[in-house]
Design a protein around this motif. Sequence first.
Motif, PDB file in Angstrom:
ATOM      1  N   VAL A  41      11.622  -3.190  -2.747  1.00 43.02           N
ATOM      2  CA  VAL A  41      10.675  -3.813  -3.513  1.00 43.02           C
ATOM      3  C   VAL A  41      11.061  -5.499  -3.706  1.00 43.02           C
ATOM      4  CG1 VAL A  41      11.444  -3.398  -5.857  1.00 43.02           C
ATOM      5  CG2 VAL A  41       9.110  -3.791  -5.244  1.00 43.02           C
ATOM      6  N   LEU A  42       9.916  -6.006  -3.199  1.00 44.31           N
ATOM      7  CA  LEU A  42      10.038  -7.409  -3.308  1.00 44.31           C
ATOM      8  C   LEU A  42       8.867  -7.895  -4.414  1.00 44.31           C
ATOM      9  CD1 LEU A  42      10.529 -10.673  -2.474  1.00 44.31           C
ATOM     10  CD2 LEU A  42       8.445 -10.266  -0.954  1.00 44.31           C
ATOM     11  N   TYR A  43       9.369  -8.683  -5.289  1.00 44.87           N
ATOM     12  CA  TYR A  43       8.848  -9.112  -6.604  1.00 44.87           C
ATOM     13  C   TYR A  43       8.449 -10.517  -6.232  1.00 44.87           C
ATOM     14  CZ  TYR A  43       9.996  -5.087  -9.193  1.00 44.87           C
ATOM     15  OH  TYR A  43      10.198  -3.833  -9.814  1.00 44.87           O
ATOM     16  N   ASP A  44       7.127 -10.864  -5.774  1.00 42.31           N
ATOM     17  CA  ASP A  44       6.730 -12.368  -5.569  1.00 42.31           C
ATOM     18  C   ASP A  44       6.159 -12.708  -6.928  1.00 42.31           C
ATOM     19  OD1 ASP A  44       5.821 -14.663  -4.223  1.00 42.31           O
ATOM     20  OD2 ASP A  44       4.130 -13.378  -2.939  1.00 42.31           O
ATOM     21  N   VAL A  45       6.881 -13.616  -7.474  1.00 43.01           N
ATOM     22  CA  VAL A  45       6.723 -14.165  -8.809  1.00 43.01           C
ATOM     23  C   VAL A  45       5.993 -15.604  -8.631  1.00 43.01           C
ATOM     24  CG1 VAL A  45       7.868 -15.003 -10.856  1.00 43.01           C
ATOM     25  CG2 VAL A  45       8.782 -13.192  -9.517  1.00 43.01           C
ATOM     26  N   CYS A  46       4.898 -15.698  -9.348  1.00 45.06           N
ATOM     27  CA  CYS A  46       4.015 -16.881  -9.273  1.00 45.06           C
ATOM     28  C   CYS A  46       3.324 -16.655  -7.889  1.00 45.06           C
ATOM     29  CB  CYS A  46       4.644 -17.999  -9.522  1.00 45.06           C
ATOM     30  SG  CYS A  46       5.353 -18.118 -11.115  1.00 45.06           S
ATOM     31  N   CYS A  47       2.735 -15.421  -7.341  1.00 44.91           N
ATOM     32  CA  CYS A  47       2.535 -15.263  -6.053  1.00 44.91           C
ATOM     33  C   CYS A  47       1.040 -16.157  -5.463  1.00 44.91           C
ATOM     34  CB  CYS A  47       2.218 -13.711  -5.864  1.00 44.91           C
ATOM     35  SG  CYS A  47       0.812 -13.094  -6.502  1.00 44.91           S
ATOM     36  N   GLY A  48       0.387 -16.492  -6.052  1.00 46.63           N
ATOM     37  CA  GLY A  48      -0.795 -17.154  -5.718  1.00 46.63           C
ATOM     38  C   GLY A  48      -1.791 -16.223  -5.109  1.00 46.63           C
ATOM     39  N   THR A  49      -1.758 -16.643  -3.876  1.00 50.76           N
ATOM     40  CA  THR A  49      -2.883 -15.934  -3.129  1.00 50.76           C
ATOM     41  C   THR A  49      -2.060 -14.662  -2.225  1.00 50.76           C
ATOM     42  OG1 THR A  49      -2.700 -17.058  -1.181  1.00 50.76           O
ATOM     43  CG2 THR A  49      -4.523 -17.540  -2.807  1.00 50.76           C
ATOM     44  N   GLY A  50      -0.813 -14.463  -2.599  1.00 49.36           N
ATOM     45  CA  GLY A  50      -0.007 -13.370  -2.157  1.00 49.36           C
ATOM     46  C   GLY A  50       0.525 -13.802  -0.671  1.00 49.36           C
ATOM     47  N   THR A  51       0.341 -15.012  -0.191  1.00 50.81           N
ATOM     48  CA  THR A  51       0.799 -15.073   1.182  1.00 50.81           C
ATOM     49  C   THR A  51       2.004 -14.756   1.545  1.00 50.81           C
ATOM     50  OG1 THR A  51      -1.168 -16.813   1.402  1.00 50.81           O
ATOM     51  CG2 THR A  51       0.273 -16.738   3.334  1.00 50.81           C
ATOM     52  N   ILE A  52       3.058 -15.478   0.807  1.00 52.25           N
ATOM     53  CA  ILE A  52       4.441 -15.399   1.273  1.00 52.25           C
ATOM     54  C   ILE A  52       4.870 -13.856   0.807  1.00 52.25           C
ATOM     55  CG2 ILE A  52       6.773 -15.800   0.341  1.00 52.25           C
ATOM     56  CD1 ILE A  52       5.762 -18.711  -0.383  1.00 52.25           C
ATOM     57  N   GLY A  53       4.629 -13.102  -0.081  1.00 52.40           N
ATOM     58  CA  GLY A  53       4.848 -11.873  -0.115  1.00 52.40           C
ATOM     59  C   GLY A  53       4.379 -10.891   0.874  1.00 52.40           C
ATOM     60  N   LEU A  54       3.183 -11.287   1.435  1.00 48.40           N
ATOM     61  CA  LEU A  54       2.268 -10.302   2.335  1.00 48.40           C
ATOM     62  C   LEU A  54       3.189 -10.686   3.782  1.00 48.40           C
ATOM     63  CD1 LEU A  54      -1.355 -10.670   1.232  1.00 48.40           C
ATOM     64  CD2 LEU A  54       0.091  -8.499   1.155  1.00 48.40           C
ATOM     65  N   THR A  55       3.533 -11.870   4.103  1.00 49.69           N
ATOM     66  CA  THR A  55       4.319 -11.879   5.311  1.00 49.69           C
ATOM     67  C   THR A  55       5.685 -11.270   5.341  1.00 49.69           C
ATOM     68  OG1 THR A  55       5.573 -13.779   4.557  1.00 49.69           O
ATOM     69  CG2 THR A  55       3.398 -14.247   5.633  1.00 49.69           C
ATOM     70  N   LEU A  56       6.321 -11.000   3.960  1.00 46.50           N
ATOM     71  CA  LEU A  56       7.347  -9.999   4.256  1.00 46.50           C
ATOM     72  C   LEU A  56       7.161  -8.565   4.066  1.00 46.50           C
ATOM     73  CD1 LEU A  56       9.527 -12.556   2.012  1.00 46.50           C
ATOM     74  CD2 LEU A  56       9.448 -12.097   4.440  1.00 46.50           C
ATOM     75  N   PHE A  57       5.778  -8.325   3.888  1.00 44.13           N
ATOM     76  CA  PHE A  57       5.562  -6.604   3.762  1.00 44.13           C
ATOM     77  C   PHE A  57       5.176  -6.187   5.038  1.00 44.13           C
ATOM     78  CE2 PHE A  57       1.825  -3.742   3.133  1.00 44.13           C
ATOM     79  CZ  PHE A  57       2.507  -2.802   2.254  1.00 44.13           C
ATOM     80  N   PRO A  58       5.192  -5.107   5.762  1.00 47.56           N
ATOM     81  CA  PRO A  58       5.905  -3.985   4.992  1.00 47.56           C
ATOM     82  C   PRO A  58       7.331  -4.067   5.570  1.00 47.56           C
ATOM     83  CG  PRO A  58       4.889  -3.085   7.031  1.00 47.56           C
ATOM     84  CD  PRO A  58       4.421  -4.629   6.757  1.00 47.56           C
ATOM     85  N   SER A  59       7.894  -5.281   6.345  1.00 47.59           N
ATOM     86  CA  SER A  59       9.131  -5.120   6.839  1.00 47.59           C
ATOM     87  C   SER A  59       9.595  -6.505   6.643  1.00 47.59           C
ATOM     88  CB  SER A  59       9.278  -4.652   8.264  1.00 47.59           C
ATOM     89  OG  SER A  59      10.459  -4.969   8.756  1.00 47.59           O
ATOM     90  N   PRO A  60      10.640  -6.708   5.809  1.00 41.60           N
ATOM     91  CA  PRO A  60      11.615  -5.825   5.728  1.00 41.60           C
ATOM     92  C   PRO A  60      11.496  -5.251   4.228  1.00 41.60           C
ATOM     93  CG  PRO A  60      12.525  -8.028   5.072  1.00 41.60           C
ATOM     94  CD  PRO A  60      10.947  -8.312   5.472  1.00 41.60           C
TER      95      PRO A  60
END
Length: 121
Positions: A41-60
């Motif tokens: 699991v990746l916790y994207d803290v202060c994710c805003g619109t989620g862009t950084i976390g979504l670039t790392l999902f689903p891999s790795p």
Amino acid sequence: PLAFFQVNSAAANLLYRAAGDLAKEENRGDGGATEAVTADVLYDVCCGTGTIGLTLFPSPFPRLVGVELEPSAIRDAWENAARNFDAEKLRDDAVTFIAAKAEDALPKLLRDRQGGGRAVA
């Protein structure tokens, strides 16, 4: 209107690549040497619109949990996910966005984690 969005595409590309590289490595504490991280699991803290976390999902990272204080940014994060992934990838709580203060949400999220796998934040 209250969420930050990087409008400089070249800078965004470099920023997201650097964030991804950092998230995929763990410092072993021996003078800067790193090794690859395997985390569920990746916790994207202060994710805003989620862009950084979504670039790392689903891999790795097969699971993404974004936490952001601004509710309108969370709505945009869900829209961002829906526009970039089919419903199959977003099933089974693979992606979750939560409107909350990070300091309030993270302790509970970490306590309630299932499976005991590794997490990256």
